[in-house]
Design a protein around this motif. Sequence first.
Motif, PDB file in Angstrom:
ATOM      1  N   ASP A 574       0.648  -1.180  -0.077  1.00 59.80           N
ATOM      2  CA  ASP A 574       0.004   0.021  -0.101  1.00 59.80           C
ATOM      3  C   ASP A 574       0.877   1.253   0.077  1.00 59.80           C
ATOM      4  N   TYR A 575       2.046   1.019   0.410  1.00 55.99           N
ATOM      5  CA  TYR A 575       2.979   2.496   0.161  1.00 55.99           C
ATOM      6  C   TYR A 575       3.033   2.814  -1.006  1.00 55.99           C
ATOM      7  N   LEU A 576       3.151   1.960  -2.380  1.00 50.85           N
ATOM      8  CA  LEU A 576       3.434   2.200  -3.468  1.00 50.85           C
ATOM      9  C   LEU A 576       2.046   2.965  -4.132  1.00 50.85           C
ATOM     10  N   MET A 577       0.861   2.586  -3.597  1.00 54.19           N
ATOM     11  CA  MET A 577      -0.255   3.152  -3.848  1.00 54.19           C
ATOM     12  C   MET A 577      -0.617   4.475  -3.334  1.00 54.19           C
ATOM     13  N   LYS A 578      -0.225   4.625  -2.094  1.00 56.60           N
ATOM     14  CA  LYS A 578      -0.273   5.845  -1.228  1.00 56.60           C
ATOM     15  C   LYS A 578       0.603   6.969  -2.191  1.00 56.60           C
ATOM     16  N   ALA A 579       1.865   6.685  -2.646  1.00 55.25           N
ATOM     17  CA  ALA A 579       2.583   7.425  -3.101  1.00 55.25           C
ATOM     18  C   ALA A 579       2.048   8.010  -4.524  1.00 55.25           C
ATOM     19  N   VAL A 580       1.393   7.256  -5.373  1.00 57.70           N
ATOM     20  CA  VAL A 580       0.539   7.369  -6.524  1.00 57.70           C
ATOM     21  C   VAL A 580      -0.442   8.535  -6.140  1.00 57.70           C
ATOM     22  N   MET A 581      -1.300   8.045  -4.963  1.00 50.94           N
ATOM     23  CA  MET A 581      -2.267   9.093  -4.458  1.00 50.94           C
ATOM     24  C   MET A 581      -1.600  10.523  -4.268  1.00 50.94           C
ATOM     25  N   ARG A 582      -0.513  10.496  -3.447  1.00 53.92           N
ATOM     26  CA  ARG A 582       0.046  11.676  -3.167  1.00 53.92           C
ATOM     27  C   ARG A 582       0.598  12.817  -4.404  1.00 53.92           C
ATOM     28  N   VAL A 583       0.946  11.977  -5.348  1.00 54.33           N
ATOM     29  CA  VAL A 583       1.729  12.615  -6.616  1.00 54.33           C
ATOM     30  C   VAL A 583       0.302  13.340  -7.194  1.00 54.33           C
ATOM     31  N   ILE A 584      -0.759  12.811  -7.220  1.00 55.27           N
ATOM     32  CA  ILE A 584      -1.993  13.092  -7.876  1.00 55.27           C
ATOM     33  C   ILE A 584      -2.361  14.285  -7.077  1.00 55.27           C
ATOM     34  N   PHE A 585      -2.460  14.235  -5.693  1.00 57.05           N
ATOM     35  CA  PHE A 585      -2.683  15.356  -4.774  1.00 57.05           C
ATOM     36  C   PHE A 585      -2.017  16.459  -5.172  1.00 57.05           C
ATOM     37  N   THR A 586      -0.654  16.334  -5.194  1.00 55.83           N
ATOM     38  CA  THR A 586       0.305  17.565  -5.552  1.00 55.83           C
ATOM     39  C   THR A 586       0.239  18.027  -6.953  1.00 55.83           C
ATOM     40  N   ALA A 587       0.159  17.398  -7.975  1.00 57.33           N
ATOM     41  CA  ALA A 587       0.023  17.547  -9.057  1.00 57.33           C
ATOM     42  C   ALA A 587      -0.951  18.498  -9.707  1.00 57.33           C
ATOM     43  N   ARG A 588      -2.221  17.963  -9.016  1.00 55.31           N
ATOM     44  CA  ARG A 588      -3.431  18.524  -9.202  1.00 55.31           C
ATOM     45  C   ARG A 588      -3.919  18.667 -10.761  1.00 55.31           C
ATOM     46  N   GLU A 589      -4.147  19.908 -11.121  1.00 51.43           N
ATOM     47  CA  GLU A 589      -4.584  20.245 -12.463  1.00 51.43           C
ATOM     48  C   GLU A 589      -3.397  19.648 -13.704  1.00 51.43           C
ATOM     49  N   ASP A 590      -2.238  19.583 -13.218  1.00 54.93           N
ATOM     50  CA  ASP A 590      -1.278  19.110 -13.960  1.00 54.93           C
ATOM     51  C   ASP A 590      -1.246  17.732 -14.517  1.00 54.93           C
ATOM     52  N   MET A 591      -2.493  17.190 -13.901  1.00 53.54           N
ATOM     53  CA  MET A 591      -2.593  15.396 -14.334  1.00 53.54           C
ATOM     54  C   MET A 591      -3.387  15.396 -15.759  1.00 53.54           C
ATOM     55  N   VAL A 592      -3.710  16.479 -16.128  1.00 52.44           N
ATOM     56  CA  VAL A 592      -4.641  16.451 -17.400  1.00 52.44           C
ATOM     57  C   VAL A 592      -3.895  15.629 -18.501  1.00 52.44           C
ATOM     58  N   PRO A 593      -2.690  15.785 -18.750  1.00 52.21           N
ATOM     59  CA  PRO A 593      -2.051  15.285 -19.850  1.00 52.21           C
ATOM     60  C   PRO A 593      -1.924  13.668 -19.566  1.00 52.21           C
ATOM     61  N   TYR A 594      -1.735  13.281 -18.414  1.00 53.19           N
ATOM     62  CA  TYR A 594      -1.758  11.647 -18.054  1.00 53.19           C
ATOM     63  C   TYR A 594      -3.016  11.201 -17.735  1.00 53.19           C
ATOM     64  N   VAL A 595      -4.065  11.875 -17.426  1.00 55.05           N
ATOM     65  CA  VAL A 595      -5.186  11.382 -16.798  1.00 55.05           C
ATOM     66  C   VAL A 595      -5.818  10.000 -17.635  1.00 55.05           C
ATOM     67  N   ALA A 596      -5.796   9.856 -18.882  1.00 49.90           N
ATOM     68  CA  ALA A 596      -6.202   8.670 -19.783  1.00 49.90           C
ATOM     69  C   ALA A 596      -5.308   7.679 -19.190  1.00 49.90           C
ATOM     70  N   ASP A 597      -3.995   7.699 -19.103  1.00 51.96           N
ATOM     71  CA  ASP A 597      -3.117   6.434 -18.767  1.00 51.96           C
ATOM     72  C   ASP A 597      -3.363   6.064 -17.196  1.00 51.96           C
ATOM     73  N   ILE A 598      -3.511   7.047 -16.621  1.00 49.36           N
ATOM     74  CA  ILE A 598      -3.566   7.030 -15.102  1.00 49.36           C
ATOM     75  C   ILE A 598      -4.934   6.075 -14.862  1.00 49.36           C
ATOM     76  N   MET A 599      -5.873   6.516 -15.466  1.00 51.93           N
ATOM     77  CA  MET A 599      -7.266   5.834 -15.114  1.00 51.93           C
ATOM     78  C   MET A 599      -7.116   4.569 -15.813  1.00 51.93           C
ATOM     79  N   ASP A 600      -6.425   4.304 -16.902  1.00 55.19           N
ATOM     80  CA  ASP A 600      -6.383   2.846 -17.491  1.00 55.19           C
ATOM     81  C   ASP A 600      -5.637   2.113 -16.409  1.00 55.19           C
TER      82      ASP A 600
END
Length: 982
Positions: A574-600
């Motif tokens: 779960d440490y790895l998944m928590k790191a994914v979550m925190r990256v998303i929390f930090t990047a916020r709107e900058d996730m737009v270019p990667y959102v399709a891959d992330i959701m996949d």
Amino acid sequence: MSLTGISDQYLVTLATFLRQTLDPATRQQAERELFTAEAEQQDFPIAILQLITKDDIDPSVRFAASLVFKNYVKRNWLEQEDGQKIHTQIRLAIKECIIDILVTVPSHVQLQLGEAVTVIASNDFPMQWQSLIQQLVSKLDPEDYIRNNGVLQTAHSIFKRWRHEFRSDPLFAEINFVLEQFCSPFFRLLQNTDAKIVEYSQDKARLQVYAQTLLLLMKLFYDLNCQDIPPFFEDNIDPCMTMLHNYITYSNPLLESEVSDDEAGPLEKIKSSICEIVTLYTMKYEEFFTQLPQFVQTIWALLTTTGLESKYDLLVSKAMDFLSTVVKLERYHNLFNNETTLRQLCENIVLPNMYLRSVDEELFECDPIEYIRRDLEGSDSDTRRRAASDFVRSMMTHFMADITRIIGSYITQYLMRYSESPSNWKDKDAAIYLLTSIATPGTATKHGLTVVNDLVDVVEWFSTNILPDLQTPIDSGQPVLKVDAIKYLYTFRNQMTKDRLITVFPLLVKHLSSQNYVVHTYAAIAIERILFMRKDNVMVFNKTDIKPFTQDLLVSLFRLIEAGSTPETLAENDYLMKAVMRVIFTAREDMVPYVADIMDHLNKILGEISKNPSNPRFNHYVFESIGALVRFICSNNPAALQDFEGILLGPFQAILQQDVVEFVPYVFQIFSQLLEFHQETQLPDIYKSLLPALLLPNLWESSGNVPALVRMLHAYIYRDSSGIIANKQLEPILGIFQKLIASKANDKYGLELLCTIVQYVPTETLNQYIGAIISLLLRRLQSSKTEKFTLGFVNFVCFFIAINLHSGPDYVIQAFDSIQEKLFLEVLNAFIIPDLQKVQGYTDRKVCSVAMTRLLTQSNLILSEQYINIWPVVLAALIKLFEAPTEIENYDAVDELLNFDFEEDRQFQASFSKLTTTSKPRSDPTASISEPKIYLAQELQRLSQAHPDGKITEMIQSRLPQECTPHLFQYMALANQVHASE
């Protein structure tokens, strides 16, 4: 009702089902049959208990029956809010016979029944089961120690909760009730057991049983003393402590673990429990514990002679806990106050237990996730290194300079050895642990260390001794030193400047590509904690800081997660998944270019873990990540909203269709979030088709679904109340409200739903239901009043008055008085005025104050003859609400993501966990009013002007309590200042 009277055929049928639960091919159908029998047959638990007592039944069936009984009790005994699920007669029958059964069955069955007794006792004892202690005591036998152990284990399972409960009058009443009946039999059995151990010192079989008894007695000794020292133990402290000291020094090869064993033997466990007891006495009852110096010498000697084998880990750590407690006491300062003694403690106790052992290396290589949890989470509170580090910190309480100098000399020696040859890497590992111990006199919080030892330059030490290990090629050198380096940075992150952290951040990102499980996991942990850092309620790292690394971070983290070949191994870390979550929390709107891959990736992960949801934390981080993407990308972006619905619909429908109970509440929370983002006048078809299913009773049967479903209904009513009314769906929703407020567990959700209804359903529609709604609330107050529900009711009435801007407060008064003349006056006197000051939370207090101001100043009925006498009483209650202690800050308005740290949330519930990312900021229906005190003053001035006869002024001057008047004058002065500034 007794265990007789159950038909043999019924017992045979149940035994058949129980046997079938042991076969994977028939298990599911057999479990369904048992659930049906449980629901339809009132005497089901009595029949199960009768099966457990039958010696002629297959032992595996008896054990299965004990499991079924335990789970039946867990499910049904405590859930009395919606009516008693177990009939009173059945409850009494169970309590009458279960102790008799418990002491006669095999130990593995005994353990399951003991857990069931604990559940029953947690609800019924002592008030509704006053005979329990006498039942237990009556089963103690001076010769039958198998029976005794069952009794003692059950008693410990009931009493051990005292260790963690807050002091209160009811708690002490319960403890005293137990002490009166239990102390004397306990002490007699303790003395008898001691005599048996002496008498049968060469009989291994008997000794093993007596040792188990002694261990349970030591656990009970702690339970009975954990809150306060009982008079019985105070009177008998000398013989008790003499016996405990004897067993600290006791030796008998027949009770010690085998040389090859990794597990602690009975004697090691007994000595560990004794160390816990004397630590408790040292901390809480030092003035009575005159034998303490003797224990110090004995336990000190014990530590210097105990081997390094893992079977002694618990004993060594508990023994060091005792010395850690003593060394901090001013009274015993002289026992340690010379450099020779301190150096001996360091050499003989600290250093041997700080060094990495072969068993630690084996854990690092063979069970890396367990190594990480032990090393990091505090699950290693019973490991040698943690205990040794705590002992060093405790010695620094009074001897900081001495310990820093002594330990510093060993650190220098260890580093010199490592510099001579990399094969001495364990010396550097020990040096890093020692340095961390002397550098951190305080304890770390989730935000890191806030206090360090001024005598140690942790930043310079990082540059000289730690950074080189991070700069070497990723998988070169000793992986333990890589982990040490990353953990050092993690530990002292608050002592590093942001510029330094930005410099080393790329090194952490690179270590995500390490082939070593512990190394790349620690890199993820350090990255997540650095991104969680904040200063003055502002995150230290923002989306701009991590933008160069965002893609690499996500690619590496998902690659590591998806390396798991089964649902269980995929969700293990779960440490790895928590790191994914925190990256998303930090990047916020900058996730737009990667959102399709992330959701996949997230959908792929979701599909796998849905097959077997094995790690609640991992699961939670997955859904928080989805919620975060929705929150940051879909707000005011209809196209993105439709894209997300298209992506999530399939996986979410599969979860609902397969009834993955752990995930259903998460799905509803995210659906609520998506629905609330819609701005169209017509709801999309996906939501229209979903609502009828939400109104079906079966979904509401699961307690975990209730909070999420209420949130979902809030979203529907908020977005489309007119459609709900047109489709005749309001009455089913009101039926749900009625069901919820009938339950003590769910009544707060019923009141939340009611607030949504009165806020968004038009008054002309509400008119036909409001009388029935109020009657339901009052019936619940009359039949099953609780403080929680009463406060919720007060909040609701105030909310109703505060939001009813068009009809005014008189609408609410008339709604009550239409049921019974002057009913609202009774409600004011019985509930609102007495409980107004108990309202908590910034927004709730504000709503209540605005509501009471509106009642006082905008109601005609409150000034009528039948209500006028209550007017000054309400005003006084309002002023007392203003002056009662309150929160300094409006926490309802704070971004919850700043504080979200699921790892630290010890209130985590597997059945329902709120998604922080889907939470709406707490809405304030009185947002147009900035300062309620000024609002009260302004409205009172307006009301006085509307009544030139002086009626209002006279009531304030002559009938307002004197202690309230100065405060009211203060509010008036504030209002005048505001008026002057305008």
